[in-house]
Design an enzyme around this catalytic site. Structure first.
Site, PDB file in Angstrom:
ATOM      1  N   ALA A 130       2.846   7.921  33.123  1.00 38.11           N
ATOM      2  CA  ALA A 130       3.276   6.525  33.151  1.00 38.11           C
ATOM      3  C   ALA A 130       2.125   5.539  32.949  1.00 38.11           C
ATOM      4  O   ALA A 130       2.311   4.467  32.388  1.00 38.11           O
ATOM      5  CB  ALA A 130       3.972   6.248  34.486  1.00 38.11           C
ATOM      6  N   VAL A 131       0.945   5.910  33.382  1.00 38.69           N
ATOM      7  CA  VAL A 131      -0.209   4.996  33.294  1.00 38.69           C
ATOM      8  C   VAL A 131      -0.643   4.799  31.839  1.00 38.69           C
ATOM      9  O   VAL A 131      -1.309   3.819  31.514  1.00 38.69           O
ATOM     10  CB  VAL A 131      -1.396   5.571  34.108  1.00 38.69           C
ATOM     11  N   HIS A 132      -0.199   5.701  30.987  1.00 36.39           N
ATOM     12  CA  HIS A 132      -0.687   5.699  29.610  1.00 36.39           C
ATOM     13  C   HIS A 132      -0.456   4.364  28.911  1.00 36.39           C
ATOM     14  O   HIS A 132      -1.302   3.864  28.187  1.00 36.39           O
ATOM     15  CB  HIS A 132       0.001   6.836  28.829  1.00 36.39           C
ATOM     16  N   ASP A 133       0.726   3.783  29.139  1.00 39.89           N
ATOM     17  CA  ASP A 133       1.072   2.569  28.399  1.00 39.89           C
ATOM     18  C   ASP A 133       0.796   1.300  29.192  1.00 39.89           C
ATOM     19  O   ASP A 133       1.318   0.237  28.888  1.00 39.89           O
ATOM     20  CB  ASP A 133       2.556   2.627  27.994  1.00 39.89           C
ATOM     21  N   THR A 134      -0.004   1.405  30.220  1.00 38.33           N
ATOM     22  CA  THR A 134      -0.348   0.212  30.991  1.00 38.33           C
ATOM     23  C   THR A 134      -1.832  -0.080  30.796  1.00 38.33           C
ATOM     24  O   THR A 134      -2.560   0.701  30.179  1.00 38.33           O
ATOM     25  CB  THR A 134      -0.101   0.434  32.499  1.00 38.33           C
TER      26      THR A 134
END
Lengths: 268, 373
Positions: free
Chosen positions: A38-42
């Site tokens: 989930a952190v990838h696109d933040t």
């Protein structure tokens, strides 16, 4: 904590200094389908950092290299370790490796009173937000962030490194204990700039930027348990920006315990 | 054996008995796996759901810290310097071989001769084996042949004067959902899963663990446990949990409360002080929701009350509490003060047993004086 990935070169190869993007891709692929994806696109810090395959020299087939991946979350490292075991072929751009084995280590700056040096194994990138430029006397006519360069002096670097670690602490540190900005004292008590160098980095699929990075030796003396926790987090997460590209990866290069003995071990 | 069990003028015997309360907690950790469970599951009492930590686990932490600090350790962890244990056995055997049986009149050894003999054989060994002085050990020294007469005058094992009992959490614990630990992933990848040790896939969410220890002044002379050794425990226990749980498999454990009650009178101790501690359920979140020390409050009412009732028997109380530990006594909650070294619980103790009796341990400042010369 960190995983040491023991590599063997599969072919005679020229060492590629722009390895960052390819290695990052392999790590995100490993995390695909897990909660860590989930952190990838933040814009949040990813919670991992990695070294270059070292030593960084041209290779002959069969040569050994090591890669280190560090993170504060053990489970994230477990996912990466599992992927490397299941798919031991690791191609870093034009550098083809086979993963021969893994080992785990947990570097520790030491109990209060210990001192030592943390070195940036890869280049450090420190971002100075536009609204802070005036405070630091840095000329910034635009809205874009400025990245630290030697002419900006140590002060902005010191403050922004701590602000950056504070953000990581809020994500990965225990919330019931104080983060770096909630305690007195500096993270480091010595800042030695070794060199600056420019590296072209594939930041996103269609964006390639050249960053001026710096290499440092940071001296520390552990004040208390909070400070110990903060420094160990820096070793796990990396310092500064773009840790997911392998920037800011840190090593404990020297350590002395408080009682005059050399520390039992220092992990590279 | 008596105080002069060893003919060593530099040895300062322990004269007072001490009782120790030592609490630490474990967050998302396996404080003591049980290899026999097949997956190294945390040891949990099936009746009460309290987690159990053996005294062996605690002594392992203490031995490892003694070793890291440069004190000699006889019972070594495999991770440590290979050959260390055998070199200490060699030391013992060479001392024994240095003895001439004909120099000793075995039919007529008085106490002084026996003390001399023990010092000759075991003196240097004990001086170089801090863990044996604390916890004892079984010797494996061959005293056959011409050395046989020595056997009846020399111990074949040392009973440790410092005894810890197995500990339990003060509350039922909840096991976390399983996940693959880094250690187990790496071990499995290398085909070592058969070993079964150290695979920490199973952890408890939170556990507040309370150990009870006793320093027996009568047994101390048997192993040459000195006053300095006992005082070293005041910093060693705390530092051991801090330093020996850094590695990934033990991470998440922190010392919370240490109390050493040193008694005035010979052969007296209150006993079971750890059983006087409890979780303050009114001020803690429900036990199945406990996640960290901020959600836990220790009830020290009974402990303080017992110490208060017997204050005339207490020579001193050495204490250190974590700055994030809340303790209730008589329905009042006590927390850390603004300055390092201040805690409301210390003041309550001072009120119970006397200002001069309570000594707050400054762990890192005092530790320097406990290091080998």
């Amino acid at each position: 904590m960190r995983v040491l990935v023991h590599l063997r070169a599969r072919a005679d190869t020229t060492y590629q200094n722009d390895y960052h993007h390819k290695l990052r891709g392999r790590i995100w692929n490993a995390l695909e389908g897990t909660e860590h994806e989930a952190v990838h696109d933040t814009n949040e810090p990813p919670g991992f950092s990695f070294s270059n395959p070292f030593p960084p020299q041209d290779m002959s087939e069969g040569d050994q290299r090591t890669l280190i991946v560090s993170a504060p979350q053990e489970e994230l490292l477990s996912v990466i370790a599992t992927d490397l075991q299941e798919n031991p072929e690791l191609n870093v751009g034009e550098m083809p490796f086979t993963v021969q084995g893994l080992s785990a280590i947990t570097p520790d700056v030491g109990e209060p009173g210990s001192s030592g040096t943390i070195g940036t194994g890869t280049g450090l990138l420190v971002r100075i937000p536009p609204w802070r430029c005036e405070d630091y006397g840095i000329d910034n006519p635009g809205e874009e962030a400025v990245y630290w360069r030697p002419e900006h002096t140590i002060e902005p670097l010191r403050e922004q490194l701590e602000a950056n670690l504070d953000k990581k602490y809020s994500l990965f540190g225990p919330e019931y204990l104080p983060g770096p900005s909630e305690t007195n004292g500096d993270l480091f008590d010595g800042y030695e700039l070794l060199k600056t160098f420019a590296v072209p980095l594939q930041v996103t699929t269609d964006q390639r930027l050249t960053y001026v990075l710096s290499k440092w030796q940071f001296d520390y003396t552990v004040r208390n348990d909070d400070h110990r926790r903060h420094l160990n987090l820096a070793l796990d997460c990396g310092l500064g920006e773009r840790n997911a590209l392998g920037l800011g990866f840190c090593n404990l290069t020297e350590k002395r315990d408080p009682y005059g003995k050399p520390a039992p071990e220092v992990h590279g | 054996m008596s105080d002069n069990a060893y003919a060593d003028d530099s040895y300062e015997p322990v004269t007072n008995r001490s009782e120790i309360v030592f609490c630490y907690d474990a967050v998302d950790a396996n404080p003591n796996g049980n290899p026999l469970s097949g997956a190294n599951r945390p040891r949990i009492d099936p009746e009460t759901q309290q987690a159990i930590v053996t005294d062996v686990r605690l002594k392992r932490y203490l031995r490892d810290q003694l070793d890291d600090d440069g004190h000699g350790v006889y019972v070594q962890n495999v991770k440590n310097e290979a050959g260390e244990q055998s070199s200490r056995e060699d030391l013992l055997e060479s001392r024994l071989r240095g003895l001439e049986p004909e120099d000793w009149d075995f039919d007529d050894l008085d106490d002084e001769d026996e003390a001399k003999l023990r010092e000759e054989v075991f003196g240097a060994f004990l001086d170089n084996s801090a863990d044996v002085r604390y916890f004892g050990a079984t010797m494996s020294v061959d005293m056959k042949g011409s050395y046989e007469p020595f056997a009846e005058h020399l111990p074949d094992h040392f009973t440790g004067p410092v005894q810890f009992s197995p500990a339990k959490t003060l509350h039922p614990v909840t096991e976390n959902e399983e996940y693959n630990s880094l250690t187990s992933v790496i071990a499995t990848g290398e085909g070592k899963e058969q070993g079964g040790f150290d695979l920490d896939d199973h952890r408890i969410q939170y556990g507040f663990i309370a150990f009870h220890g006793l320093v027996d002044e009568h047994g101390a002379a048997d192993t040459k446990l000195s006053t300095a050794d006992v005082e070293r425990l005041d910093t060693l226990t705390w530092r051991a949990i801090k330093n020996q749980t850094i590695s990934r498999s033990k991470v998440g454990q922190e010392p919370r409360l240490y109390l050493r009650v040193e008694y005035k009178d010979e052969s007296f101790h209150l006993g079971g002080l750890t059983r006087d501690l409890d979780i303050d359920e009114d001020r803690s979140v429900p036990t199945d929701e406990l996640r960290n020390v901020r959600e836990f409050t220790l009830d020290g009412t009974e402990l303080v009350s017992r110490l208060d009732r017997h204050d005339d028997r207490i020579a001193r109380v050495r204490v250190v509490a974590s700055d994030v530990l809340d303790v209730t006594v008589d329905d009042e909650t006590y927390t850390a003060g603004d300055e390092v070294g201040e805690h409301g619980f210390y003041d309550v103790l001072r009120g119970a047993v006397g200002d001069d009796i309570v000594e707050v341990v400054n762990v890192y400042d005092e530790a320097a004086a406990t290091m080998p010369e």
